[in-house]
Design a protein around this motif. Structure first.
Motif, short mmCIF file in Angstrom:
data_model
loop_
_atom_site.label_atom_id
_atom_site.label_comp_id
_atom_site.label_asym_id
_atom_site.label_seq_id
_atom_site.Cartn_x
_atom_site.Cartn_y
_atom_site.Cartn_z
N LYS A 40 1.01 -1.34 -0.08
CA LYS A 40 0.00 -0.18 -0.28
C LYS A 40 0.67 1.28 -0.02
CE LYS A 40 -3.90 -2.72 1.25
NZ LYS A 40 -4.37 -2.94 0.38
N SER A 69 -11.07 7.13 -7.20
CA SER A 69 -10.27 8.36 -6.99
C SER A 69 -9.47 8.04 -8.30
CB SER A 69 -9.37 9.29 -5.57
OG SER A 69 -8.92 8.14 -4.92
N GLY A 72 -3.31 14.51 -6.19
CA GLY A 72 -3.48 14.04 -5.38
C GLY A 72 -3.57 13.22 -5.10
N LEU A 127 -1.45 -1.44 7.02
CA LEU A 127 -2.66 -0.53 6.93
C LEU A 127 -3.50 0.24 7.79
CD1 LEU A 127 -3.98 0.33 3.46
CD2 LEU A 127 -6.00 1.12 5.68
O1 PMV Z 1 -4.34 7.56 -3.86
P1 PMV Z 1 -4.79 7.78 -2.56
O2 PMV Z 1 -4.53 9.44 -2.38
O3 PMV Z 1 -6.48 7.87 -3.01
O4 PMV Z 1 -3.95 6.57 -1.64
C1 PMV Z 1 -4.74 5.41 -1.65
C2 PMV Z 1 -4.44 4.56 -0.26
C3 PMV Z 1 -4.88 2.96 -0.44
O5 PMV Z 1 -6.12 3.33 -0.87
C4 PMV Z 1 -5.43 3.03 0.79
C5 PMV Z 1 -3.56 2.50 -0.79
C6 PMV Z 1 -3.58 1.97 -1.91
O6 PMV Z 1 -1.85 1.92 -2.47
O7 PMV Z 1 -3.92 1.82 -3.49
#
Ligand code: PMV
Length: 351
Positions: free
Chosen positions: A31, A126, A158, A264
């Motif tokens: 992760k 996202s 982001g 995590l």
């Molecule tokens: O890309 P973000 O900022 O939505 O972060 C993703 C964080 C996790 O899904 C918890 C872990 C990962 O590596 O996808």
């Protein structure tokens, strides 16, 4: 031309003004958790993921050099355009500005997006959303780009994990300190989707938005007294993940997946202040998957920042996994997904 470029057209888009792309979410084996700079999507650690194929975001970007105001819509089931969900417009507008600067163009975008799965429930909407937006909008500006450029651009949204969804198959997003400090951090492909036919059966136990966004999580987890301990374990774990995928060694992959999922959530629970995503239904699923694993089924669980459980399994294990998960009272529904090719350009325009 690289395989990813072929997947999303790989053409010079000169002259084109409207580009539509479907990009899929990804599930991290190792992760991204804790950001050096959350707004820029700059990670503390490298991560490794599998890009999916069915949990997708569909985005149409139209670029008009004569227009002067960006418009952003969510496309409904029957093609109707409506304002996007709260919290989505501002980061999308900021990202469109970034793409305009990157392409060196003047003009404005019209954007429409639609997700094939619930947003904000720990299913990386996202990541797929910003991957689709980046590839479509960059394509609409007609500036040539290779997958690394697009991955790095997506990361700057982001939503750092969007950097991985720009590529298909098995992907590593290195947190090479030199590169990160120089402000560039694209993901790279480890293997194509045909390398290993892994499935991801997502057990949905919650579909509402989560209480703590992953963005907030990235800011908070470095306050855990165990944050540095995880970072120290990661070089060996990343190596284990790379080797497990390379050798298609399911037992080795299971070890990495479960250790990472536990860490995590452990970092979340020990952050200051702590936060929790697990529900009783989460544990019900985890228990059932561990039973399946103990009885010789190639199935392992992992989670993102949310209560839902991703059950990673081999093709032959998918049926027993689905049958078992359907018997659990806390599981509302299942999404059956699998490794996928990365962003794909489509003529199905939302605008
Ligand atoms: O890309 P973000 O900022 O939505 O972060 C993703 C964080 C996790 O899904 C918890 C872990 C990962 O590596 O996808």
């Amino acid at each position: 031309m690289t395989p990813e470029m072929k997947a999303f057209g790989g053409r010079r888009v000169s002259g084109a003004r409207k580009v539509s792309v479907r990009a899929a979410a990804n599930i991290a084996f190792v992760k991204y958790w804790g950001a050096r700079e959350v707004a820029a999507g700059l990670p503390f650690n490298s991560s490794i993921s599998m890009t999916l194929s069915r949990c997708t975001s569909h985005c149409t970007a139209e670029f008009d050099p004569e227009a002067d105001r960006d418009e952003v819509y969510e496309a409904g089931e029957r093609g109707e355009l409506r304002p996007p969900p709260a919290g989505w417009t501002a980061p999308v507008l900021a990202h469109l500005d970034r793409i305009r600067r990157w392409a060196g163009v003047q003009g404005a975008f019209r954007i429409a997006t639609r997700n094939s799965f619930p947003a904000g429930a720990g299913l990386a909407s996202s990541a797929s959303g910003f991957a689709a937006l980046t590839v479509a909008a960059a394509g609409a500006t007609a500036r040539d780009a290779d997958p690394a450029d697009l991955s790095d651009l997506a990361r700057q949204s982001g939503s750092g994990s969007a950097a991985r969804s720009v590529l298909g198959g098995y992907v590593e997003w290195p947190a090479d300190l030199g590169e990160v400090e120089a402000g560039r951090a694209p993901a790279r492909r480890l293997h194509g989707p045909r390398h290993w036919d892994l499935r991801d059966v997502v057990a949905l136990v919650e579909t509402g938005p989560k209480a703590v966004s992953s963005r907030e999580g990235h800011e908070r987890v470095p306050t855990s007294p165990y944050f540095e301990a995880r970072l120290a374990l990661l070089p060996a774990r990343l190596d284990g993940a790379r080797r497990a995928v390379e050798n298609k060694d399911f037992d080795a992959l299971r070890t990495v997946l479960e250790e990472e999922a536990v860490d995590l959530h452990f970092l979340a629970m020990t952050a200051r202040p702590p936060f929790f995503y697990w529900t009783p239904a989460t544990l019900e699923v985890v228990g059932a998957v561990r039973d399946l694993g103990a009885s010789g089924v190639d199935a392992a669980w992992t989670m993102d920042a949310g209560a839902n459980v991703h059950v990673i399994c081999s093709a032959s294990a998918e049926r027993p996994v689905v049958e078992r998960l359907r018997t659990l009272s806390g599981v509302r529904s299942l999404i059956r997904d699998r490794v996928g090719p990365g962003p794909v350009e489509t003529d199905d325009h939302l605008l």
